[in-house]
Design an enzyme around this catalytic site. Structure first.
Site, PDB file in Angstrom:
ATOM      1  N   TYR A 198       0.868  -1.187   0.000  1.00  0.00           N
ATOM      2  CA  TYR A 198       0.000   0.000   0.000  1.00  0.00           C
ATOM      3  C   TYR A 198       0.895   1.224   0.000  1.00  0.00           C
ATOM      4  O   TYR A 198       1.806   1.343   0.815  1.00  0.00           O
ATOM      5  CB  TYR A 198      -0.907   0.003   1.235  1.00  0.00           C
TER       6      TYR A 198
ATOM      7  N   ASP B  56       9.407   2.704  -0.741  1.00  0.00           N
ATOM      8  CA  ASP B  56       8.396   3.426   0.017  1.00  0.00           C
ATOM      9  C   ASP B  56       8.732   3.226   1.494  1.00  0.00           C
ATOM     10  O   ASP B  56       8.399   2.190   2.081  1.00  0.00           O
ATOM     11  CB  ASP B  56       7.001   2.894  -0.322  1.00  0.00           C
TER      12      ASP B  56
ATOM     13  N   LYS C 233       4.908  10.209   7.528  1.00  0.00           N
ATOM     14  CA  LYS C 233       4.694   9.858   8.941  1.00  0.00           C
ATOM     15  C   LYS C 233       5.738  10.496   9.862  1.00  0.00           C
ATOM     16  O   LYS C 233       5.641  11.678  10.168  1.00  0.00           O
ATOM     17  CB  LYS C 233       4.630   8.333   9.097  1.00  0.00           C
TER      18      LYS C 233
HETATM   19  N1  HOZ Z   1      -1.387   4.907   6.092  1.00  0.00           N
HETATM   20  C1  HOZ Z   1      -1.806   3.905   7.038  1.00  0.00           C
HETATM   21  C2  HOZ Z   1      -1.781   2.601   6.372  1.00  0.00           C
HETATM   22  N2  HOZ Z   1      -1.025   1.694   7.038  1.00  0.00           N
HETATM   23  C3  HOZ Z   1      -3.130   4.116   7.626  1.00  0.00           C
HETATM   24  C4  HOZ Z   1      -3.560   5.500   7.697  1.00  0.00           C
HETATM   25  C5  HOZ Z   1      -4.796   5.708   6.917  1.00  0.00           C
HETATM   26  O1  HOZ Z   1      -4.943   5.100   5.842  1.00  0.00           O
HETATM   27  O2  HOZ Z   1      -5.595   6.469   7.415  1.00  0.00           O
END
Ligand code: HOZ
Length: 427
Positions: free
Chosen positions: A144, A239, A267
């Site tokens: 993802y 990533d 993050k």
């Molecule tokens: N980006 C994170 C996926 N592991 C979750 C945060 C989200 O999608 O809100």
């Protein structure tokens, strides 16, 4: 546990916001029930609107590596905000941030700041296409990389949790140019290169997968991707939105000693404020406007308040012993959970790299999306609710990581293990 306020807020939210949430991962869809609405956090703790106190292992899905409301980050944010929250012009803070990123991440010589991990990956793909003059991209099943169109194909995280790994609305042209291989499966990657020789702009990969739950790269996997991309003239894009500043100060690339061409960050780099970044060698970054022909921009990119939070966070992470401490805490939690699960009716195993881990209910190794999907997800959902009742907040989906912060104390970890034992006996 009382959740009256959360239920009231969720009822109001669902009338106004799709699914009542601003990001599907928050909706608890794959575990069921009403998501908790939070209003305060400090250190390792988070409090919901009903006043329940929980030990937090979501940590805002990764950014809060120092713990919530860290004094150095708060002071930096307050000081920056008092000087104005946005200028839309260059600042000293973004220069300092760039210096810190370039010093920390071995493959980055130049970096561009954006406002989210999605923007970072989206821009990295554009950069790979612009630099190579090719169109195809390869990604992995269950990888993802945010919600860029080209990457919402066989996606993990909440897209998988909601049963929509291939999102509606993605232009078929984008999806057609996205090639998919199973994670940790070099022969499949080699085969795709054979079938698409000279056409692949880049491979995008989480060097430690975090969105099918935590899945570690098998020995030789990252090295194999490096060799195959080099051989074909494609770019290797790491990533590191989750693994960057998490598994080591220099990310997974410094931990495993494999250097990508392009790195995506998010993050932690923003210290809890909205920041993403992509970086590469000076030669590759020379493609980006205004130096080169690839356009990418943003009104709030390099925002001074967000840069202040990022700088303060990275300065803390540069202190000696930080990553040893995170690894020690991650190991204590993983070993404690594994011992809590030992002898249980359904076997469980914990995948971990440093302070990043996932509990899977299975007796088999979890090495890719297929094996992650084959675990007992129903049991995970029951375990989630039972451990929340005990005052511990893990991610509300099997396909996510638990994040341990520097603020989690040894007592927090011991209490979490005790809560896991109680939760198991209740399901
Ligand atoms: N980006 C994170 C996926 N592991 C979750 C945060 C989200 O999608 O809100």
């Amino acid at each position: 546990m009382d959740n009256i306020r959360s239920r009231e807020l969720f009822d109001r939210a669902r009338k106004l916001i799709p699914g009542g949430v601003n990001s599907p991962a928050r909706a608890w869809t794959s575990v069921g029930g009403t998501p908790l609405f939070f209003n305060r956090a400090a250190g390792s703790r988070i409090w919901d609107e009903d006043g329940n106190e929980l030990i937090d292992y979501v940590c805002s899905w990764g950014p809060m590596i120092l713990g919530h409301a860290h004094p150095a980050v708060l002071a930096a944010v307050q000081e920056a905000a008092a000087r104005g929250t946005s200028y839309g012009a260059p600042t000293a803070a973004e220069v300092r941030m760039a210096e810190l990123v370039v010093e920390a991440v071995p493959s980055i010589e130049m970096v561009r700041f954006v406002s989210s991990g999605t923007e970072a990956t989206m821009s990295a793909l554009r950069l790979a296409r612009a630099y190579t003059g090719r169109n195809k991209i390869m990604k992995f099943v269950g990888g993802y990389h945010g919600h860029d169109d080209a990457l919402l194909v066989s996606a993990g995280s909440a897209a998988a949790g909601h049963g929509i790994p291939d999102s509606a609305g993605v232009h078929p042209g984008y999806a057609r140019d996205t090639l998919i291989a199973p994670y940790n499966d070099l022969p499949s990657v080699r085969k795709l290169f054979g079938e698409n020789r000279g056409q692949i702009a880049g491979i995008i990969v989480e060097p430690v997968a975090g969105n099918m739950g935590v899945v570690t790269p098998e020995p030789g996997f990252l090295e194999g991707l490096r060799a195959l991309t080099e051989d074909d003239g494609a770019l290797l894009i790491f990533d590191e939105v989750i693994s960057g500043f998490r598994v080591a100060l220099g990310g997974a690339q410094s931990l495993y000693g494999v250097m990508p061409d392009v790195t995506c960050l998010g993050k932690i780099v923003g210290g809890g404020l909205p920041v993403g970044a992509y970086g590469a060698s000076a030669e590759i970054m020379g493609t980006v406007a205004p130096l080169g022909p690839m356009y990418q921009a943003g009104t709030l990119s390099g925002n001074p308040v967000a840069m202040a939070a990022g700088v303060a966070t990275i300065e803390e992470l540069r202190k000696p012993g930080v990553y040893e401490e995170l690894d020690r805490k991650g190991a204590a939690l993983a070993e404690g959970l594994a011992s809590a699960f030992a002898g249980a009716e359904v076997p469980a195993r914990v995948n971990r790299v440093g302070s990043l881990l996932t509990v899977f209910f299975t007796g088999d190794p979890v090495t890719d999306m297929e094996s992650a999907s084959a675990t007992d997800r129903d049991r995970f959902g029951k375990f989630f609710h039972a451990i929340v009742e005990e005052g511990v907040y893990p991610p509300p989906s099997q396909f996510e990581a638990w994040f341990v912060s520097l603020a989690h104390s040894d007592q927090d970890i011991a209490d979490t293990v005790a809560s896991a034992k109680k939760a198991l006996s209740a399901i």
